[in-house]
Write a protein that holds these residues in place. Structure first.
Motif, PDB file in Angstrom:
ATOM      1  N   ALA A  22      -7.258  31.500 -32.764  1.00 55.25           N
ATOM      2  CA  ALA A  22      -6.410  32.210 -33.707  1.00 55.25           C
ATOM      3  C   ALA A  22      -7.035  32.318 -35.070  1.00 55.25           C
ATOM      4  CB  ALA A  22      -5.069  31.479 -33.831  1.00 55.25           C
ATOM      5  N   ALA A  23      -7.884  31.354 -35.419  1.00 53.30           N
ATOM      6  CA  ALA A  23      -8.278  31.218 -36.809  1.00 53.30           C
ATOM      7  C   ALA A  23      -9.522  31.993 -37.191  1.00 53.30           C
ATOM      8  CB  ALA A  23      -8.471  29.753 -37.149  1.00 53.30           C
ATOM      9  N   ILE A  24     -10.511  32.056 -36.317  1.00 57.62           N
ATOM     10  CA  ILE A  24     -11.763  32.705 -36.690  1.00 57.62           C
ATOM     11  C   ILE A  24     -11.771  34.116 -36.139  1.00 57.62           C
ATOM     12  CG2 ILE A  24     -14.249  32.468 -36.692  1.00 57.62           C
ATOM     13  CD1 ILE A  24     -12.938  30.167 -37.961  1.00 57.62           C
ATOM     14  N   VAL A  25     -11.252  35.052 -36.872  1.00 61.68           N
ATOM     15  CA  VAL A  25     -11.202  36.442 -36.420  1.00 61.68           C
ATOM     16  C   VAL A  25     -12.409  37.162 -36.998  1.00 61.68           C
ATOM     17  CG1 VAL A  25      -9.865  38.555 -36.417  1.00 61.68           C
ATOM     18  CG2 VAL A  25      -8.717  36.343 -36.312  1.00 61.68           C
ATOM     19  N   ILE A  26     -13.347  37.488 -36.129  1.00 56.03           N
ATOM     20  CA  ILE A  26     -14.607  38.063 -36.591  1.00 56.03           C
ATOM     21  C   ILE A  26     -14.433  39.556 -36.814  1.00 56.03           C
ATOM     22  CG2 ILE A  26     -17.047  38.305 -36.074  1.00 56.03           C
ATOM     23  CD1 ILE A  26     -16.099  35.443 -36.363  1.00 56.03           C
ATOM     24  N   SER A  27     -14.792  40.040 -37.971  1.00 58.51           N
ATOM     25  CA  SER A  27     -14.726  41.474 -38.248  1.00 58.51           C
ATOM     26  C   SER A  27     -16.121  42.052 -38.285  1.00 58.51           C
ATOM     27  CB  SER A  27     -14.029  41.708 -39.594  1.00 58.51           C
ATOM     28  OG  SER A  27     -14.842  41.239 -40.640  1.00 58.51           O
ATOM     29  N   ALA A  28     -16.185  43.383 -38.271  1.00 58.28           N
ATOM     30  CA  ALA A  28     -17.492  44.035 -38.300  1.00 58.28           C
ATOM     31  C   ALA A  28     -18.164  43.868 -39.647  1.00 58.28           C
ATOM     32  CB  ALA A  28     -17.329  45.520 -37.976  1.00 58.28           C
ATOM     33  N   CYS A  29     -17.400  43.586 -40.672  1.00 58.09           N
ATOM     34  CA  CYS A  29     -17.948  43.451 -42.014  1.00 58.09           C
ATOM     35  C   CYS A  29     -18.411  42.025 -42.241  1.00 58.09           C
ATOM     36  CB  CYS A  29     -16.883  43.816 -43.046  1.00 58.09           C
ATOM     37  SG  CYS A  29     -17.452  43.658 -44.759  1.00 58.09           S
ATOM     38  N   ALA A  30     -19.711  41.795 -42.368  1.00 59.04           N
ATOM     39  CA  ALA A  30     -20.252  40.460 -42.565  1.00 59.04           C
ATOM     40  C   ALA A  30     -20.253  40.101 -44.040  1.00 59.04           C
ATOM     41  CB  ALA A  30     -21.668  40.391 -41.999  1.00 59.04           C
ATOM     42  N   VAL A 176     -16.035  30.048 -43.227  1.00 54.98           N
ATOM     43  CA  VAL A 176     -16.309  28.817 -42.497  1.00 54.98           C
ATOM     44  C   VAL A 176     -14.986  28.094 -42.287  1.00 54.98           C
ATOM     45  CG1 VAL A 176     -17.521  26.601 -42.519  1.00 54.98           C
ATOM     46  CG2 VAL A 176     -18.615  28.633 -43.507  1.00 54.98           C
ATOM     47  N   ALA A 177     -14.673  27.753 -41.069  1.00 48.97           N
ATOM     48  CA  ALA A 177     -13.410  27.075 -40.762  1.00 48.97           C
ATOM     49  C   ALA A 177     -13.665  25.627 -40.390  1.00 48.97           C
ATOM     50  CB  ALA A 177     -12.675  27.777 -39.633  1.00 48.97           C
ATOM     51  N   VAL A 178     -12.787  24.748 -40.856  1.00 50.02           N
ATOM     52  CA  VAL A 178     -12.826  23.335 -40.500  1.00 50.02           C
ATOM     53  C   VAL A 178     -11.504  23.000 -39.815  1.00 50.02           C
ATOM     54  CG1 VAL A 178     -13.015  20.959 -41.314  1.00 50.02           C
ATOM     55  CG2 VAL A 178     -14.327  22.777 -42.450  1.00 50.02           C
ATOM     56  N   PHE A 179     -11.592  22.462 -38.601  1.00 53.58           N
ATOM     57  CA  PHE A 179     -10.412  22.047 -37.852  1.00 53.58           C
ATOM     58  C   PHE A 179     -10.311  20.528 -37.904  1.00 53.58           C
ATOM     59  CE2 PHE A 179     -11.762  26.101 -36.221  1.00 53.58           C
ATOM     60  CZ  PHE A 179     -10.569  26.798 -36.076  1.00 53.58           C
ATOM     61  N   ARG A 180      -9.091  20.033 -38.123  1.00 55.17           N
ATOM     62  CA  ARG A 180      -8.892  18.602 -38.370  1.00 55.17           C
ATOM     63  C   ARG A 180      -7.518  18.185 -37.867  1.00 55.17           C
ATOM     64  NH1 ARG A 180     -10.021  17.335 -44.411  1.00 55.17           N
ATOM     65  NH2 ARG A 180     -12.134  17.687 -43.601  1.00 55.17           N
ATOM     66  N   ALA A 189      -8.588  24.804 -42.288  1.00 59.27           N
ATOM     67  CA  ALA A 189      -8.769  25.397 -43.610  1.00 59.27           C
ATOM     68  C   ALA A 189     -10.073  26.173 -43.619  1.00 59.27           C
ATOM     69  CB  ALA A 189      -8.774  24.328 -44.703  1.00 59.27           C
ATOM     70  N   ALA A 190     -10.123  27.216 -44.429  1.00 60.66           N
ATOM     71  CA  ALA A 190     -11.327  28.043 -44.538  1.00 60.66           C
ATOM     72  C   ALA A 190     -12.039  27.753 -45.848  1.00 60.66           C
ATOM     73  CB  ALA A 190     -10.960  29.524 -44.452  1.00 60.66           C
ATOM     74  N   PHE A 191     -13.353  27.865 -45.828  1.00 61.43           N
ATOM     75  CA  PHE A 191     -14.171  27.599 -47.005  1.00 61.43           C
ATOM     76  C   PHE A 191     -15.240  28.667 -47.151  1.00 61.43           C
ATOM     77  CE2 PHE A 191     -12.473  23.591 -45.526  1.00 61.43           C
ATOM     78  CZ  PHE A 191     -11.967  23.033 -46.687  1.00 61.43           C
ATOM     79  N   ASP A 192     -15.571  28.950 -48.391  1.00 65.94           N
ATOM     80  CA  ASP A 192     -16.602  29.929 -48.735  1.00 65.94           C
ATOM     81  C   ASP A 192     -17.873  29.159 -49.059  1.00 65.94           C
ATOM     82  OD1 ASP A 192     -18.299  31.773 -49.949  1.00 65.94           O
ATOM     83  OD2 ASP A 192     -16.658  32.860 -50.914  1.00 65.94           O
ATOM     84  N   LEU A 193     -18.767  29.053 -48.066  1.00 63.50           N
ATOM     85  CA  LEU A 193     -19.978  28.258 -48.242  1.00 63.50           C
ATOM     86  C   LEU A 193     -20.906  28.864 -49.289  1.00 63.50           C
ATOM     87  CD1 LEU A 193     -21.305  25.692 -47.123  1.00 63.50           C
ATOM     88  CD2 LEU A 193     -22.480  27.116 -45.438  1.00 63.50           C
ATOM     89  N   GLY A 209     -14.657  13.589 -36.349  1.00 63.50           N
ATOM     90  CA  GLY A 209     -13.647  14.319 -35.601  1.00 63.50           C
ATOM     91  C   GLY A 209     -13.460  15.742 -36.058  1.00 63.50           C
ATOM     92  N   ASP A 210     -13.952  16.092 -37.247  1.00 59.85           N
ATOM     93  CA  ASP A 210     -13.853  17.474 -37.717  1.00 59.85           C
ATOM     94  C   ASP A 210     -14.713  18.395 -36.849  1.00 59.85           C
ATOM     95  OD1 ASP A 210     -12.197  16.694 -39.733  1.00 59.85           O
ATOM     96  OD2 ASP A 210     -13.607  17.073 -41.368  1.00 59.85           O
ATOM     97  N   ILE A 211     -14.230  19.619 -36.666  1.00 56.85           N
ATOM     98  CA  ILE A 211     -15.007  20.659 -35.990  1.00 56.85           C
ATOM     99  C   ILE A 211     -15.164  21.819 -36.962  1.00 56.85           C
ATOM    100  CG2 ILE A 211     -15.061  22.321 -34.095  1.00 56.85           C
ATOM    101  CD1 ILE A 211     -13.596  20.330 -32.379  1.00 56.85           C
ATOM    102  N   ILE A 212     -16.418  22.167 -37.250  1.00 56.30           N
ATOM    103  CA  ILE A 212     -16.751  23.208 -38.221  1.00 56.30           C
ATOM    104  C   ILE A 212     -17.285  24.414 -37.453  1.00 56.30           C
ATOM    105  CG2 ILE A 212     -18.224  23.799 -40.189  1.00 56.30           C
ATOM    106  CD1 ILE A 212     -18.360  20.722 -40.722  1.00 56.30           C
ATOM    107  N   VAL A 213     -16.744  25.587 -37.740  1.00 61.37           N
ATOM    108  CA  VAL A 213     -17.197  26.813 -37.072  1.00 61.37           C
ATOM    109  C   VAL A 213     -17.574  27.835 -38.133  1.00 61.37           C
ATOM    110  CG1 VAL A 213     -16.625  28.652 -35.453  1.00 61.37           C
ATOM    111  CG2 VAL A 213     -15.679  26.359 -35.112  1.00 61.37           C
ATOM    112  N   ILE A 214     -18.830  28.313 -38.072  1.00 60.95           N
ATOM    113  CA  ILE A 214     -19.332  29.306 -39.025  1.00 60.95           C
ATOM    114  C   ILE A 214     -19.281  30.682 -38.368  1.00 60.95           C
ATOM    115  CG2 ILE A 214     -21.369  30.117 -40.281  1.00 60.95           C
ATOM    116  CD1 ILE A 214     -20.852  26.430 -39.579  1.00 60.95           C
ATOM    117  N   ASP A 215     -18.672  31.617 -39.053  1.00 60.53           N
ATOM    118  CA  ASP A 215     -18.559  32.986 -38.576  1.00 60.53           C
ATOM    119  C   ASP A 215     -19.943  33.619 -38.452  1.00 60.53           C
ATOM    120  OD1 ASP A 215     -17.739  35.548 -37.999  1.00 60.53           O
ATOM    121  OD2 ASP A 215     -16.890  35.959 -39.973  1.00 60.53           O
ATOM    122  N   GLY A 216     -20.076  34.563 -37.537  1.00 59.00           N
ATOM    123  CA  GLY A 216     -21.338  35.272 -37.365  1.00 59.00           C
ATOM    124  C   GLY A 216     -21.208  36.349 -36.317  1.00 59.00           C
ATOM    125  N   SER A 217     -22.159  37.248 -36.281  1.00 61.46           N
ATOM    126  CA  SER A 217     -22.080  38.394 -35.377  1.00 61.46           C
ATOM    127  C   SER A 217     -22.555  38.072 -33.969  1.00 61.46           C
ATOM    128  CB  SER A 217     -22.914  39.556 -35.936  1.00 61.46           C
ATOM    129  OG  SER A 217     -24.274  39.180 -36.074  1.00 61.46           O
TER     130      SER A 217
END
Length: 239
Positions: A22-30, A176-180, A189-193, A209-217
């Motif tokens: 639900a949280a990391i919705v990837i768009s065409a705009c990087a 960048v999303a961090v799941f906790r 929560a989302a963060f702007d790296l 225990g944190d899981i970090i997911v970085i958006d990408g194409s």
């Protein structure tokens, strides 16, 4: 079954997967912010304290755990298997199988039943936890070397991404999303790296225990499947 590392009881693995999709919705705009997860650290609390459990105390398997599975006299089936972010493992003959929110004994029985159906007569299966994501931070998505990394002291988001070899060439570092797990619930929560690197935002602490997911194409196929199939809901709400 033998358990090789004591870790907290992580019973909400499938809720994590719903949050991830639900949280990391990837768009065409990087290289832009976006998605339903709030940015910033003001309301993103410290995770629940890990509860150590003794060996064999019924630890339930979590996403990104590594399992040691042995099938007697079947070396092609025996080996180490990582539970993916969807909570599944993939084995020869059996294919993909849900492995989370069960104990090693319960997974042992599940594998025994599957192998007995078509392939083996009275298979002798053993399952053990080789490594647990609850003792490490997991970094995935558009990084150069995704994986789980042990936490032995204070660590920040930037340091965690550095352990994964930094962001990949296709990464959108602004998303960048961090799941906790907080208060028994999965939160994100989302963060702007990019802003963090420029000193414009605080570099937030991360915890075991944190899981970090970085958006990408060009993220993993399993993540793409989640993103395409799950609706946007249940963010920062009880599951």
């Amino acid at each position: 079954m033998q358990v090789w590392s004591g870790v907290s009881n992580f019973t909400r693995s499938m809720a994590l997967i719903s949050s991830l999709g639900a949280a990391i919705v990837i768009s065409a705009c990087a290289d832009s912010r976006g998605g339903p997860i709030p940015y910033g650290v003001q309301t993103f609390g410290v995770p629940d304290e890990p509860t150590l459990v003794p060996l064999g105390a019924g630890y339930k398997i979590a996403p990104m755990d590594t399992l040691a599975i042995k099938v007697f006299k079947m070396p092609d089936l025996s080996g180490d298997y990582e539970v993916d972010l969807t909570g599944q493992i993939s084995m020869p003959l059996i294919g993909r199988l849900s492995a989370t929110d069960v104990t090693t004994a319960e997974l042992d029985q599940r594998l025994t039943n599957k192998l007995s159906e078509k392939y083996l007569e009275n298979p002798d299966v053993s399952v053990a936890i080789k490594s647990s994501s609850r003792r490490s931070v997991t970094v995935d998505g558009a990084v150069n070397r995704s994986g789980s990394f042990p936490i032995n002291g204070p660590m920040t988001l930037m340091q965690s991404v550095a352990l994964a070899g930094g962001t990949g060439p296709d990464a959108n570092a602004r998303r960048v999303a961090v799941f906790r797990q907080i208060g028994g619930k999965r939160e994100a929560a989302a963060f702007d790296l990019t802003s963090i690197r420029r000193g414009e935002m605080e570099d937030p602490p991360v915890y075991a225990g944190d899981i970090i997911v970085i958006d990408g194409s060009s993220i993993k196929a399993v993540q793409k499947q989640l993103l395409n199939s799950l609706p946007v809901l249940s963010i920062f709400r009880p599951f």
